[in-house]
Design an enzyme around this catalytic site. Structure first.
Site, short mmCIF file in Angstrom:
data_model
loop_
_atom_site.label_atom_id
_atom_site.label_comp_id
_atom_site.label_asym_id
_atom_site.label_seq_id
_atom_site.Cartn_x
_atom_site.Cartn_y
_atom_site.Cartn_z
N ASP A 38 -3.47 8.10 5.65
CA ASP A 38 -2.94 7.14 6.62
C ASP A 38 -3.86 5.92 6.73
O ASP A 38 -5.07 6.04 6.53
CB ASP A 38 -2.81 7.84 7.99
CG ASP A 38 -1.85 7.11 8.90
OD1 ASP A 38 -1.24 6.12 8.49
OD2 ASP A 38 -1.72 7.54 10.07
N GLY A 39 -3.28 4.79 7.08
CA GLY A 39 -4.07 3.60 7.37
C GLY A 39 -4.01 2.52 6.30
O GLY A 39 -4.74 1.53 6.38
N HIS A 55 -1.12 -0.04 0.25
CA HIS A 55 -0.63 1.13 -0.48
C HIS A 55 -1.19 1.14 -1.92
O HIS A 55 -1.52 2.18 -2.47
CB HIS A 55 0.90 1.13 -0.53
CG HIS A 55 1.53 1.29 0.82
ND1 HIS A 55 1.10 2.22 1.73
CD2 HIS A 55 2.57 0.63 1.42
CE1 HIS A 55 1.85 2.14 2.84
NE2 HIS A 55 2.73 1.17 2.68
N SER A 83 7.13 10.57 3.36
CA SER A 83 7.80 11.58 4.20
C SER A 83 9.30 11.30 4.26
O SER A 83 9.76 10.19 3.94
CB SER A 83 7.22 11.56 5.61
OG SER A 83 7.68 10.43 6.31
N TRP A 87 11.74 6.62 4.91
CA TRP A 87 12.88 5.80 4.47
C TRP A 87 13.22 4.75 5.52
O TRP A 87 13.90 3.77 5.23
CB TRP A 87 14.12 6.67 4.23
CG TRP A 87 13.97 7.67 3.12
CD1 TRP A 87 13.80 9.01 3.27
CD2 TRP A 87 13.99 7.42 1.70
NE1 TRP A 87 13.70 9.61 2.03
CE2 TRP A 87 13.82 8.66 1.05
CE3 TRP A 87 14.12 6.27 0.93
CZ2 TRP A 87 13.77 8.79 -0.33
CZ3 TRP A 87 14.09 6.40 -0.47
CH2 TRP A 87 13.91 7.63 -1.08
N ARG A 89 11.31 2.67 6.82
CA ARG A 89 10.48 1.47 6.66
C ARG A 89 11.27 0.35 5.98
O ARG A 89 12.30 0.62 5.35
CB ARG A 89 9.24 1.81 5.83
CG ARG A 89 8.37 2.79 6.58
CD ARG A 89 7.02 2.94 5.95
NE ARG A 89 6.20 3.78 6.80
CZ ARG A 89 4.88 3.75 6.85
NH1 ARG A 89 4.21 2.93 6.09
NH2 ARG A 89 4.23 4.55 7.66
N LEU A 149 -7.38 21.69 -11.41
CA LEU A 149 -6.86 21.33 -10.08
C LEU A 149 -5.35 21.15 -10.09
O LEU A 149 -4.80 20.52 -10.99
CB LEU A 149 -7.51 19.99 -9.65
CG LEU A 149 -6.99 19.39 -8.36
CD1 LEU A 149 -7.68 20.00 -7.15
CD2 LEU A 149 -7.16 17.88 -8.33
N ARG A 206 -6.79 14.16 7.99
CA ARG A 206 -5.96 12.98 8.26
C ARG A 206 -6.88 11.79 8.48
O ARG A 206 -7.83 11.87 9.26
CB ARG A 206 -5.05 13.17 9.47
CG ARG A 206 -4.14 11.95 9.65
CD ARG A 206 -3.03 12.13 10.64
NE ARG A 206 -2.15 10.96 10.57
CZ ARG A 206 -0.86 10.97 10.86
NH1 ARG A 206 -0.28 12.08 11.23
NH2 ARG A 206 -0.12 9.86 10.77
N SER A 214 2.77 14.77 12.02
CA SER A 214 3.84 13.98 11.41
C SER A 214 4.72 14.78 10.46
O SER A 214 4.97 14.37 9.32
CB SER A 214 3.25 12.76 10.69
OG SER A 214 2.49 12.00 11.57
#
Ligand code: FPP
Length: 264
Positions: A38-39, A55, A83, A87, A89, A149, A206, A214
């Site tokens: 986030d952020g 982003h 998430s 959508w 946004r 991983l 987070r 969220s």
């Protein structure tokens, strides 16, 4: 001169992080780390840049953290990339976010393959644009036999949606007589979730100072340790991940019971 100094400084930082990594490797590591990244928007705003620039920078952090988590010996890294609510946004931001997995994989897939990373995805893949779907499916196919991983992208993912889908499938199988209602258990439900092949997250991170879930992995996070930081996702780095891991290693996980010396 200044450049040399900066380089020296970076080296000092990386030696320090490396020491911390080696120390952490002597103790129990979180097998599965899940991150709510986030952020990005605030990172961009602070620099008077469009949100999408945040982003894009966040995508570079994904690369950095994936590589480092793999080096540390983390088995699974789940990243909340989009998430079911995202959508809502602006169209331009959604379109940009839908291009990011493609750009990320076009740039870094060879490196992920070289690092033995296995790409997975959870979320409703069918509702993604064709180009996003194609890129993700290709990466999943090309890395399917890697056993390093697991890099699990939560894309068009919503935990409530996941649980509803699982319940619908179970109800249908009960109706068809394939399973009986009284055999429904936590283990059975686990097998209908999108995480059925993964362990539960040991550590949730987070970024950006927000302290909420969220709609992220609500079932799977039941006994997970949480770690929050004010750092914005594009600024999150190896030292931040070490802060989170070290904090995890100091926790006393009891899963609702008692540990050793507390029993008497
Ligand atoms: C939340 O920040 C972030 C997202 C909704 C998108 C996260 C995506 C990335 C970090 C890039 C993903 C990369 C790949 C490879 C899929 P925000 O926009 O809500 O930030 P804000 O709260 O500051 O506005």
């Amino acid at each position: 001169m200044l450049k040399r100094l900066i380089r020296k400084n970076e080296k000092t930082i990386s030696i320090h992080v490396n020491d911390r990594k080696e120390k952490a490797q002597q103790e129990q590591l979180p097998g599965h780390i899940a991150i709510i990244m986030d952020g990005n928007g605030r990172w961009a705003k602070k620099r008077s840049l469009p949100r999408v620039a945040g982003h894009h920078e966040g995508m570079k952090t994904v690369k950095k953290i994936t590589r480092f988590a793999n080096e540390v010996g983390i088995k699974t890294l789940t990243l909340y990339a989009f998430s079911t609510e995202n959508w809502k946004r602006p169209k331009i931001e959604v379109e940009f976010l839908m291009r990011l997995p493609e750009e990320f994989l076009a740039t870094y897939l060879p490196e992920l393959i070289e690092q033995n990373v296995q790409v997975q995805m959870m979320g409703n893949i069918e509702l993604l644009p064709e180009h996003t779907k194609r890129a993700v499916k290709r990466a999943m196919e090309q890395t399917a036999s890697n056993d390093g991983l697991i890099l699990n992208f939560a894309l068009n993912y919503g935990s409530r949606d996941e649980i509803v889908q699982a319940v619908q499938k179970i109800a249908q199988e009960v109706q068809e007589g394939k399973i009986s209602a009284d055999t429904i258990s936590e283990d059975l439900l686990n097998n209908y979730l999108m995480t059925k092949n993964l362990t539960e997250p040991d550590l949730l991170i987070r970024t950006s100072g927000e302290v909420r879930l969220s709609n992220f992995m609500l079932w799977q996070l039941a006994y997970t340790e949480f770690w929050f930081t004010d750092t914005l996702w594009p600024d999150f780095d190896e030292a931040c991940l070490m802060d989170a891991i070290e904090s995890y290693q100091k926790r006393n996980r009891r899963y609702g019971g008692l540990k050793g010396e507390e029993v008497n």
